[in-house]
Scaffold this active site. Structure first.
Site, short mmCIF file in Angstrom:
data_model
loop_
_atom_site.label_atom_id
_atom_site.label_comp_id
_atom_site.label_asym_id
_atom_site.label_seq_id
_atom_site.Cartn_x
_atom_site.Cartn_y
_atom_site.Cartn_z
N ASN A 44 -2.49 -2.27 14.95
CA ASN A 44 -3.60 -2.68 14.11
C ASN A 44 -4.52 -3.68 14.79
O ASN A 44 -5.39 -4.27 14.17
CB ASN A 44 -3.05 -3.28 12.82
CG ASN A 44 -3.41 -2.41 11.65
OD1 ASN A 44 -4.44 -1.74 11.66
ND2 ASN A 44 -2.56 -2.40 10.65
N ILE A 60 -17.31 4.66 -3.59
CA ILE A 60 -15.95 4.78 -3.04
C ILE A 60 -14.94 3.94 -3.81
O ILE A 60 -13.75 4.10 -3.64
CB ILE A 60 -15.97 4.41 -1.54
CG1 ILE A 60 -17.05 5.21 -0.81
CG2 ILE A 60 -14.63 4.66 -0.88
CD1 ILE A 60 -16.97 6.71 -0.99
N GLU A 66 -12.84 -2.30 -8.98
CA GLU A 66 -11.71 -2.97 -8.32
C GLU A 66 -11.77 -4.51 -8.31
O GLU A 66 -11.28 -5.14 -7.36
CB GLU A 66 -11.54 -2.45 -6.87
CG GLU A 66 -11.41 -0.93 -6.79
CD GLU A 66 -11.24 -0.41 -5.35
OE1 GLU A 66 -10.81 -1.17 -4.47
OE2 GLU A 66 -11.53 0.80 -5.14
N TYR A 82 -8.79 -8.50 14.81
CA TYR A 82 -9.80 -8.53 15.89
C TYR A 82 -10.52 -9.86 15.82
O TYR A 82 -10.69 -10.43 14.74
CB TYR A 82 -10.80 -7.38 15.78
CG TYR A 82 -11.62 -7.38 14.52
CD1 TYR A 82 -12.81 -8.09 14.45
CD2 TYR A 82 -11.21 -6.67 13.41
CE1 TYR A 82 -13.56 -8.10 13.29
CE2 TYR A 82 -11.95 -6.67 12.24
CZ TYR A 82 -13.12 -7.39 12.19
OH TYR A 82 -13.86 -7.40 11.04
N TRP A 103 -0.40 -0.09 6.89
CA TRP A 103 -0.95 -1.43 6.82
C TRP A 103 0.08 -2.44 6.31
O TRP A 103 -0.25 -3.54 5.90
CB TRP A 103 -2.26 -1.45 6.01
CG TRP A 103 -3.35 -0.70 6.72
CD1 TRP A 103 -3.29 -0.18 7.99
CD2 TRP A 103 -4.66 -0.37 6.25
NE1 TRP A 103 -4.46 0.45 8.33
CE2 TRP A 103 -5.32 0.34 7.27
CE3 TRP A 103 -5.34 -0.60 5.06
CZ2 TRP A 103 -6.62 0.82 7.14
CZ3 TRP A 103 -6.64 -0.13 4.92
CH2 TRP A 103 -7.27 0.57 5.95
N CYS A 108 -12.14 6.53 6.33
CA CYS A 108 -13.11 5.75 7.10
C CYS A 108 -12.44 5.16 8.32
O CYS A 108 -11.27 5.42 8.56
CB CYS A 108 -13.72 4.65 6.23
SG CYS A 108 -12.52 3.58 5.46
N HIS A 162 -21.36 -1.63 6.16
CA HIS A 162 -21.12 -2.85 6.94
C HIS A 162 -22.42 -3.57 7.27
O HIS A 162 -22.42 -4.64 7.84
CB HIS A 162 -20.40 -2.52 8.25
CG HIS A 162 -19.07 -1.89 8.01
ND1 HIS A 162 -18.01 -2.58 7.47
CD2 HIS A 162 -18.62 -0.63 8.21
CE1 HIS A 162 -16.98 -1.77 7.34
NE2 HIS A 162 -17.32 -0.59 7.78
N CYS A 189 -18.24 3.79 2.38
CA CYS A 189 -16.97 3.14 2.02
C CYS A 189 -17.23 2.24 0.81
O CYS A 189 -18.33 2.27 0.23
CB CYS A 189 -16.47 2.33 3.22
SG CYS A 189 -14.81 1.66 3.01
N1 GLN Z 1 -11.45 2.22 -2.71
C1 GLN Z 1 -11.54 1.28 -1.65
C2 GLN Z 1 -12.81 0.46 -1.77
O1 GLN Z 1 -13.78 0.97 -2.21
C3 GLN Z 1 -11.51 1.96 -0.30
C4 GLN Z 1 -11.54 0.98 0.83
C5 GLN Z 1 -11.38 1.61 2.20
O2 GLN Z 1 -11.48 2.77 2.37
N2 GLN Z 1 -11.17 0.83 3.20
O3 GLN Z 1 -12.86 -0.68 -1.43
ZN ZN Z 2 -13.40 3.32 3.38
#
Ligand code: GLN
Ligand code: ZN
Length: 764
Positions: free
Chosen positions: A126, A443, A496, A524, A573, A655, A704, A736
C-alpha cells in the site's frame, strides 16, 4: 557468527513526527533548517532504537522526506526540466517533484505551477512511490550526497550503518520516459551505472563496510533484456570496490535466480517469508564466498514470527554455508508496518501478544540471531513465550469460530449466481426504477465537512449522546438527498456522513477485527493510514448500514443506492491474517456482506453498490498466480451480491488503477452497473469499453481536482463515450466519491454534468 539486519525502518516516527514537520514546512510554519533538525533527530532516534533492540546491521539512507525512490531520481539527477525552471531551492525542487507546487508571483519571484510526478503503487503493497522519469536528455550524475551524508551522520553518533540504495536495474525498470522523449529507460543503464559507481566509491571512502542494493523487480516476470542487463551492470558497479549485498524481496525468484549466479556481489538477500523455496534455489547458485541474508521476519505484516520455524530455516542456511556467511534479516524493509506496539493499551492482552510492530520485529531479529549463535538455551525464556503466544493464537476461540466455518462449508455454487441473466433482469430493473436514458448518479460520499468531522469526534469521545449524533446524521442525509433531488440526479445516495473510512467503518461493525490507536503506516509522502487488523474469523452480528440507507430512502421517492465496501477492498486495506488463506478471509467477509445486502433489500433499498477499488492492486506479482486470485476475488463479490431479486440492481465501483488487466474480472462480477475512474486516463479505458457487456459509467470528472469542467467539456466526453458504449448501457457519474471536495465545486461539477446529460438525451 550470524548477524542480524534490518532492511529499512519506518521513518515517519512514533507519533508521526516527520509528517507533522514536513507539513509544517509546507505551510510555512517552520524553516528548512528546522525541518532538517527534526529529520536528523528522528534518524538518530531510529538508529539508536534498532541498536538498542540488538540489531547488528542497521540501515541508513532508508530515511526520506517524501519517498525513497524519488530520492534516487533526485540523487542521480533524473529531474524533469519542468521542475528546474523556477529556480527553487534543492529542497523545494524535491518537494515539487513529490507533491507539485502552485504559488502566485510574490517578492519578485515568478508564479510557480507544476504538477507532481506520477505516483504508483510499490509492488503489491500500500506504499506509493513517485515514478522516475527519464529522457534522452537526462544526464545522470551525482546531484546529492544524501546517502553519504546520512552514513556519516550515523558514524558521528558512533553507529556503523549499512547504506541502502535502490539498484539501478530496478530504478530504470520502474521508470518511464518523459512525454517528449522516445528513449527506452532500460537502455540508459550503462550511463546510470557510472553514476552509481561514483556514489559507491564515496560510500567506501566514508567507511561503509557494505552497501545494501535493492533489486525487488527480481520477484516479477521480467523481459529477457532486463534480466540480461544485470551481468554487465553489476560488473560495472563492482569497479567501486564496495561490498554489495543484493536484496530481493516480496516473492519467489523462480527462473530469475539464474542471473544471480556468478554476479559480482558479496551477498544475496532473499525473502523466505513470502517464498520459502527461495532458500534452496539460492543455495544452489551461491558461490562459496557469498553471504546469504535470510529474510525471515516479515516486513509486510504485524504478526509475531514463529521462532521455532524460523530457527529451523536459519539452521538450514548455516548448515549449508556456515555461520560466518549467514545474516538473519527482515524479509523486506519494515516501512510497511507501524512503529511500535507500546501505547496500544486498548488492545486486549490476549490479542496484543500475537503482534509485533517495527520495534518488536527488531527485537525478534536479535533473539533469533542469539538463538543460533549461542544456542536455544541462551534465549529459552523468549522462545518459550513465543511458542506459548503461537499456541494461544492457534487455540483461541476467535481464530476458529464454528458457526462461521460451518456456514462457509455450506456455501453452494448457486449462491454465487443471480437467478436471471443480465439482459433480462436489467430490463426488469429499469421498469421498476423508471430511469431515463443515460441515468445519472454519484459514487457515494458527499463533502465531509468540518462540521461532520467535528461532530463525529464529539460522539466518539462521548461528548454528545447517540441520539444527538443520530439526529445530526439524519439531518445531513436529508440535506444531501434534497440537494440531489433539486439538481436532478436520478439514482441518489445518502452521502456517507456517518463513515470515518470506507474500510474501518465496516471493520468496526464486524467481528474479527481490531484497531490500533497509533498504528500509522506511510502510504505516500506525509500521508499515513491506520489499517484495521483481521485477527479472527469474520462475521456480521447485525445490520451495518441499513438504518442510514432506509432512512435516506424514506425521505425521497427516487431510488436510493445502498453503499457497501466489497470483500477484497476490506481485506486489502486491512492487515490480513497469516494463519488462514486470504481466499477464506474474503469469503467470510462476503458472507457478512451478503446478509447486509439482503437486509437492505428487505428494507426497500432497490439499488446496492459494493465498492471494490482494491481489486486491481490485489493481483499477484506473477502472472501465473493471477487466475487463482481472480477466481476467489470474483467469487467473493458474487457471493456477497448474488442473493438479490431480479429487480434489485447491483452496482460496483473501481478507481485508483489502470483497469485493462482486470477488465474481464470486472465483467465476471456480474454487476448490473459499474462506475469506473476514467477522466484522468481517458484513452486507456476507451479501448476496452466497447467489450463490456453490462452497464458502465466511466467517470466524467476528476474528483481530486478543484477544477470545474464547463458543460461543453462534459458534453464532449459523453459524445466520445457514446461511440464506445451502447446508448442503453451508458451511465453518467463522477470518477469517485466527493468526500474530499468542497460544496461549491461539487455543486458546479454536478450541475454541469446534468446539463450536458440533458443535452445528450435530447440529441439521442
Ligand atoms: N463509496 C465511496 C465514496 O464515495 C467509494 C470510495 C472509493 O472508491 N475510494 O467515497
Ligand atoms: Zn473510487
Amino acid at each position: 557468527m550470524v548477524q542480524s539486519a534490518v532492511l529499512g525502518f519506518p521513518r515517519i516516527g512514533k507519533n508521526r513526527e516527520l509528517k507533522k514537520a514536513t507539513e509544517a514546512y509546507w505551510s510555512g510554519k517552520i524553516s528548512a533548517d528546522e525541518l532538517n533538525t527534526a529529520a536528523k533527530n528522528l534518524r538518530l532516534e531510529h538508529w539508536k532504537l534498532q541498536k538498542d533492540q540488538g540489531v547488528d546491521i542497521v540501515p541508513s539512507n532508508d530515511f526520506s522526506f517524501y519517498d525513497q525512490i524519488m530520492d534516487h531520481s533526485f540523487t542521480f539527477n533524473a529531474i524533469p526540466e519542468r521542475y528546474l525552471k523556477y529556480d527553487l531551492t534543492p529542497l523545494d525542487t524535491y518537494f515539487a517533484m513529490g507533491r507539485g507546487m502552485q504559488r502566485p508571483a510574490a517578492d519578485g519571484k515568478p508564479a510557480v505551477d507544476v504538477p507532481s510526478q506520477e505516483m504508483v503503487k510499490w509492488f503489491d503493497s500500500n506504499y506509493h512511490f513517485l515514478r522516475p522519469e527519464v529522457s534522452d536528455k537526462t544526464e545522470f550524475k551525482l546531484n546529492s550526497t544524501k546517502a553519504v551524508d546520512e552514513f556519516l551522520e550515523a558514524k558521528q553518533a558512533n553507529i556503523q550503518t549499512r547504506p541502502v540504495l535502490l539498484g539501478p536495474v530496478t530504478f530504470l525498470y520502474l521508470a518511464k520516459a518523459t512525454k517528449e522523449s522516445s528513449v527506452k529507460p532500460i537502455d540508459l543503464l550503462p550511463k546510470l551505472a557510472s553514476a552509481y559507481v561514483e556514489l559507491l566509491k564515496k560510500l567506501v571512502e566514508a567507511g561503509a563496510e557494505s552497501v545494501q542494493i535493492d533489486e525487488p523487480i527480481l520477484a516479477l516476470d521480467l523481459p529477457k533484456e532486463v534480466l540480461d542487463s544485470y551481468k554487465s551492470t553489476y560488473e560495472t558497479l563492482a569497479q567501486a570496490g564496495a561490498k554489495l549485498i543484493l536484496t530481493t524481496y516480496f516473492g519467489p525468484l523462480k527462473q530469475n535466480i539464474e542471473i544471480l549466479k556468478g554476479l559480482p556481489v558479496a551477498g544475496i538477500h532473499i525473502d523466505v517469508c513470502r517464498a520459502p523455496e527461495n532458500l534452496d534455489d539460492t543455495l544452489s547458485i551461491l558461490s562459496d564466498k557469498q553471504v546469504l541474508s535470510v529474510g525471515i521476519v516479515s516486513g509486510r505484516n504485524i504478526w509475531k514470527t514463529d521462532f521455532q520455524k524460523a530457527v529451523a530455516v536459519i539452521e538450514k542456511a548455516i548448515a549449508a554455508v556456515g555461520s560466518e556467511r549467514v545474516i538473519v534479516a527482515s524479509s523486506s524493509s519494515i516501512l510497511h508496518i507501524p512503529h511500535s506496539l507500546s501505547g496500544e493499551d486498548q488492545l486486549k492482552p490476549e490479542i496484543k501478544r500475537w503482534f509485533a510492530f517495527a520495534v518488536e520485529k527488531c527485537a525478534e531479529l536479535a533473539i533469533l540471531t542469539k538463538a543460533v549463535n549461542e544456542g536455544p538455551a541462551s534465549v529459552r525464556k523468549e522462545l518459550e513465550a513465543n511458542a506459548a503466544d503461537a499456541k494461544a493464537r492457534a487455540e483461541s476461540p476467535i481464530t476458529n469460530v464454528k458457526a462461521v466455518r460451518d456456514r462457509q462449508a455450506a456455501v453452494t455454487p448457486e449462491m454465487h449466481t443471480r437467478a436471471t441473466p443480465f439482459e433480462k433482469r436489467y430490463s426488469l430493473q429499469q421498469e421498476s426504477l423508471k430511469l431515463p436514458q443515460f441515468p445519472t448518479t454519484t459514487i457515494g460520499s458527499f463533502p465531509q465537512t468540518k462540521e461532520i468531522r467535528v461532530t463525529r469526534n464529539k460522539f466518539v469521545k462521548g461528548l454528545i449522546s447517540a441520539e444527538e449524533y443520530d439526529a445530526f446524521i439524519r439531518n445531513e442525509i436529508t440535506d444531501v438527498v434534497k440537494f440531489q433531488e433539486n439538481i436532478g440526479l436520478d439514482v441518489l445516495v445518502h452521502g456517507e456522513p456517518e463513515r470515518n473510512d470506507m474500510v474501518q467503518y465496516f471493520g468496526e461493525k464486524m467481528e474479527g477485527f481490531v484497531f490500533t490507536v497509533n498504528g500509522w503506516v506511510q502510504s505516500y509522502g506525509s500521508r499515513c493510514v491506520r489499517p484495521p487488523i483481521i485477527v479472527g474469523d469474520v462475521s456480521r452480528p447485525g445490520p451495518m448500514t441499513v438504518k442510514e440507507s432506509a432512512f435516506a430512502q424514506s425521505v425521497t421517492s427516487k431510488p436510493m443506492k445502498g453503499m457497501l465496501t466489497a470483500p477484497i477492498t476490506i481485506l486489502r486495506w486491512s492487515f490480513p491474517r497469516d494463519d488462514v488463506e486470504e481466499s477464506i478471509q474474503a469469503q467470510q467477509i462476503a458472507l457478512g456482506l451478503r446478509d447486509e445486502v439482503l437486509d437492505l433489500e428487505k428494507a426497500g433499498v432497490r439499488v446496492i453498490q459494493c465498492d471494490e477499488p482494491a481489486l486491481r492492486e490485489g493481483l499477484p506479482l506473477r502472472r501465473a498466480d493471477w487466475a487463482q486470485y481472480v477466481d476467489y476475488a470474483v467469487k467473493a463479490f458474487r457471493l456477497a451480491t448474488g442473493g438479490v431479486k431480479d429487480d434489485t440492481q447491483i452496482h460496483s465501483h473501481f478507481c485508483y488503477s489502470d483497469f485493462n488487466d482486470i477488465f474481464d474480472a470486472i465483467q465476471g462480477l456480474d454487476a448490473d452497473v459499474v462506475s469506473i475512474e476514467n477522466s484522468k486516463s481517458d484513452m486507456k479505458l476507451m479501448s476496452v469499453l466497447s467489450n463490456y457487456k453490462s452497464c458502465i459509467g466511466p467517470g466524467l470528472f476528476d474528483i481530486h481536482s478543484p477544477r470545474v469542467p464547463p458543460v461543453e467539456e462534459f458534453k464532449e466526453r459523453i459524445d466520445a463515450l457514446i461511440k464506445s458504449v451502447p446508448k442503453n448501457r451508458l451511465w453518467i457519474n463522477p470518477d469517485c466519491g466527493l468526500k474530499t471536495r468542497g460544496w461549491p465545486e461539487t455543486t458546479a461539477d454536478l450541475e454541469n454534468m446534468i446539463v450536458a446529460t440533458r443535452i445528450a438525451r435530447n440529441e439521442n
